[in-house]
Design an enzyme around this catalytic site. Sequence first.
Site, PDB file in Angstrom:
ATOM      1  N   LYS A 264     -61.943 -83.623  37.549  1.00 19.48           N
ATOM      2  CA  LYS A 264     -60.930 -83.526  38.613  1.00 19.48           C
ATOM      3  C   LYS A 264     -61.039 -82.178  39.324  1.00 19.48           C
ATOM      4  O   LYS A 264     -61.506 -81.209  38.744  1.00 19.48           O
ATOM      5  CB  LYS A 264     -59.517 -83.613  37.991  1.00 19.48           C
ATOM      6  CG  LYS A 264     -59.103 -84.988  37.539  1.00 19.48           C
ATOM      7  CD  LYS A 264     -57.672 -84.973  37.029  1.00 19.48           C
ATOM      8  CE  LYS A 264     -57.229 -86.353  36.563  1.00 19.48           C
ATOM      9  NZ  LYS A 264     -57.219 -87.371  37.612  1.00 19.48           N
ATOM     10  N   ARG A 338     -57.034 -96.784  31.677  1.00 23.64           N
ATOM     11  CA  ARG A 338     -57.229 -98.223  31.505  1.00 23.64           C
ATOM     12  C   ARG A 338     -58.136 -98.529  30.319  1.00 23.64           C
ATOM     13  O   ARG A 338     -58.011 -99.579  29.684  1.00 23.64           O
ATOM     14  CB  ARG A 338     -57.768 -98.831  32.809  1.00 23.64           C
ATOM     15  CG  ARG A 338     -59.081 -98.259  33.268  1.00 23.64           C
ATOM     16  CD  ARG A 338     -59.381 -98.541  34.731  1.00 23.64           C
ATOM     17  NE  ARG A 338     -58.533 -97.753  35.636  1.00 23.64           N
ATOM     18  CZ  ARG A 338     -58.583 -97.838  36.964  1.00 23.64           C
ATOM     19  NH1 ARG A 338     -59.448 -98.646  37.559  1.00 23.64           N
ATOM     20  NH2 ARG A 338     -57.791 -97.100  37.696  1.00 23.64           N
TER      21      ARG A 338
HETATM   22  N1  BES Z   1     -54.166 -89.789  35.187  1.00 17.53           N
HETATM   23  C1  BES Z   1     -54.831 -90.199  36.362  1.00 17.53           C
HETATM   24  C2  BES Z   1     -53.896 -90.772  37.410  1.00 17.53           C
HETATM   25  C3  BES Z   1     -52.949 -89.812  38.075  1.00 17.53           C
HETATM   26  C4  BES Z   1     -53.313 -89.140  39.202  1.00 17.53           C
HETATM   27  C5  BES Z   1     -51.685 -89.664  37.592  1.00 17.53           C
HETATM   28  C6  BES Z   1     -52.422 -88.296  39.824  1.00 17.53           C
HETATM   29  C7  BES Z   1     -50.783 -88.840  38.226  1.00 17.53           C
HETATM   30  C8  BES Z   1     -51.152 -88.142  39.350  1.00 17.53           C
HETATM   31  C9  BES Z   1     -55.855 -91.274  36.054  1.00 17.53           C
HETATM   32  O1  BES Z   1     -56.471 -91.164  34.823  1.00 17.53           O
HETATM   33  C10 BES Z   1     -56.925 -91.164  37.102  1.00 17.53           C
HETATM   34  O2  BES Z   1     -57.532 -90.137  37.175  1.00 17.53           O
HETATM   35  N2  BES Z   1     -57.070 -92.216  37.897  1.00 17.53           N
HETATM   36  C11 BES Z   1     -58.005 -92.205  38.951  1.00 17.53           C
HETATM   37  C12 BES Z   1     -58.650 -93.565  39.000  1.00 17.53           C
HETATM   38  C13 BES Z   1     -59.816 -93.658  39.949  1.00 17.53           C
HETATM   39  C14 BES Z   1     -60.964 -92.830  39.436  1.00 17.53           C
HETATM   40  C15 BES Z   1     -60.208 -95.096  40.072  1.00 17.53           C
HETATM   41  C16 BES Z   1     -57.287 -91.904  40.256  1.00 17.53           C
HETATM   42  O3  BES Z   1     -56.173 -92.375  40.448  1.00 17.53           O
HETATM   43  O4  BES Z   1     -57.827 -91.170  41.071  1.00 17.53           O
HETATM   44 ZN    ZN Z   2     -58.134 -89.844  34.825  1.00 20.38          ZN
END
Ligand code: BES
Ligand code: ZN
Length: 487
Positions: A264, A338
């Site tokens: 990230k 997921r």
């Molecule tokens: N934990 C994150 C989702 C998230 C993002 C929660 C911002 C709260 C605030 C999750 O694990 C994630 O990173 N999801 C990705 C999925 C994508 C790679 C398909 C996302 O939402 O960007």
């Molecule tokens: Zn994530």
Amino acid sequence: MKLVSKEPSARLSESVLLAVFVTEGSAPALPRGVVVAKHAFDDLKGEFREVRLTDTVQGPLRRVLVIGLGKKEALDAEKLRRAAAIAVQRAESSSAPSVTIHVDREILKHVGDEVAGVALAEGATLGSYRFEAHKSKPKEAKLKTVTIVGAGRVFQAGVKKGRVLAEANTFVRDLQNRPGNKMTPRDLAAAAKSLVKSGRITCRVFDEGAMKRMKMGLLLGVAQGSREKPRLIHLVYRPAGRTRGKIALVGKGLTFDAGGISLKPSSKMDEMRFDMSGGAAVLGVFRALRELDVPFEVHGVVPTTENLPGGAATKPGDIHVAMNGTTVEVLNTDAEGRLILADALCYTVAKIKPDTIIDLATLTGAVVTALGHELSGLFASSDKLRDELVEAGKETGELLWPLPLLDYHKEQMKGLFADLKNISGGDMGAGSSAGAAFLAPFVGNTDWAHLDIAGTAWGGSNRDWVGGSLGSGVGTRLLVRYLESRR
Ligand code: BES
Ligand code: ZN
Ligand code: ZN
């Protein structure tokens, strides 16, 4: 802070600050013997969140705080929660050691005795929430006692229940707010074990060895980049009387989500401490069930791990095998929630065989784009489950909004090299539906709801009892309400 409730006949003691509520167009109803200056409230309209603090000229108290509730017709539990939160915050900021919140009959009649009692106790407790665990010199709260005064046994019982629910919520907030190094999978499992009580609540924690034996390749695949070992928490609540069914609550317990090799961006990455909010909310339900009765056998399943980059971490394209044999291409290691949920769902279906599964997860950034911070995304396999959850959300002030899950979305999650892939193709959009679509095959035919709480777990606008940069504890009160009202 100590919260007590009393009947209106109880004597007022002189050290307290008195708080009363007023609706638009009416005069504040002060308890007998309390007198303020003649024109003290002349310019008070009673608008929602309007506040007046005034000295008394006679009676057992020194000061009176009046809080506006707005129009009487629009009065509801949320307004009472907010008003009670404002009362305790004003008491704290005016250095009062205690505050007595006096609620007159008219207000109780309008909202309902129990609902009002619950809302006021919740507002008072949650409005005074603070998190000082990591301050070397924690500031002590000046406000030590809150007394809620209102008539009748039903109201008193409501206050008691509201306290239980609010304490469950603050238990969740405390878990959420701890940073990744102070809230590891091991710590979360220890918190779950601390909830065990007298045979009615039991807890098993599975370690890495057990996960390997159960072939939880997806959960292990996320955890393999981390030095902290993963855990799978399984809590069970058994009702005292007859059981009306078996319900499983599954919560994402990512104690820190750096994204893995699909790292990230660094801005606000610290907020990924909150990626265990779904798991914490599930623990919170059991915290409340220690003191409440619901007629269902309730299971809580929380897969917990970190998601870090490292030499041993899963690489984009790696294929892992779920507990039920499904193979998965991990095209983006940041879509890890997921993956761990999929194994937790396999475990839930195979070992628990519940009537209904509800999972909670900070699953997608896309749900924040779609719904913001005031509503959680809801996917439900049946209209009954959807409607009952939406209704429970309205009652607890934890709103849910239904989102679509179509066969088309599920189709998009089919893999090229394996059965499934963990992200959809580039042009599908609908990121939250994609997350739900990935989970869907793992619940089979079980009645199922998926709550995406990525927007609501923290960062909401200020609602006096909730909002801001700390964890909100979302989900716990909602699920308890659902368990109480499920038909
Ligand atoms: N934990 C994150 C989702 C998230 C993002 C929660 C911002 C709260 C605030 C999750 O694990 C994630 O990173 N999801 C990705 C999925 C994508 C790679 C398909 C996302 O939402 O960007
Ligand atoms: Zn994530
Ligand atoms: Zn995550």
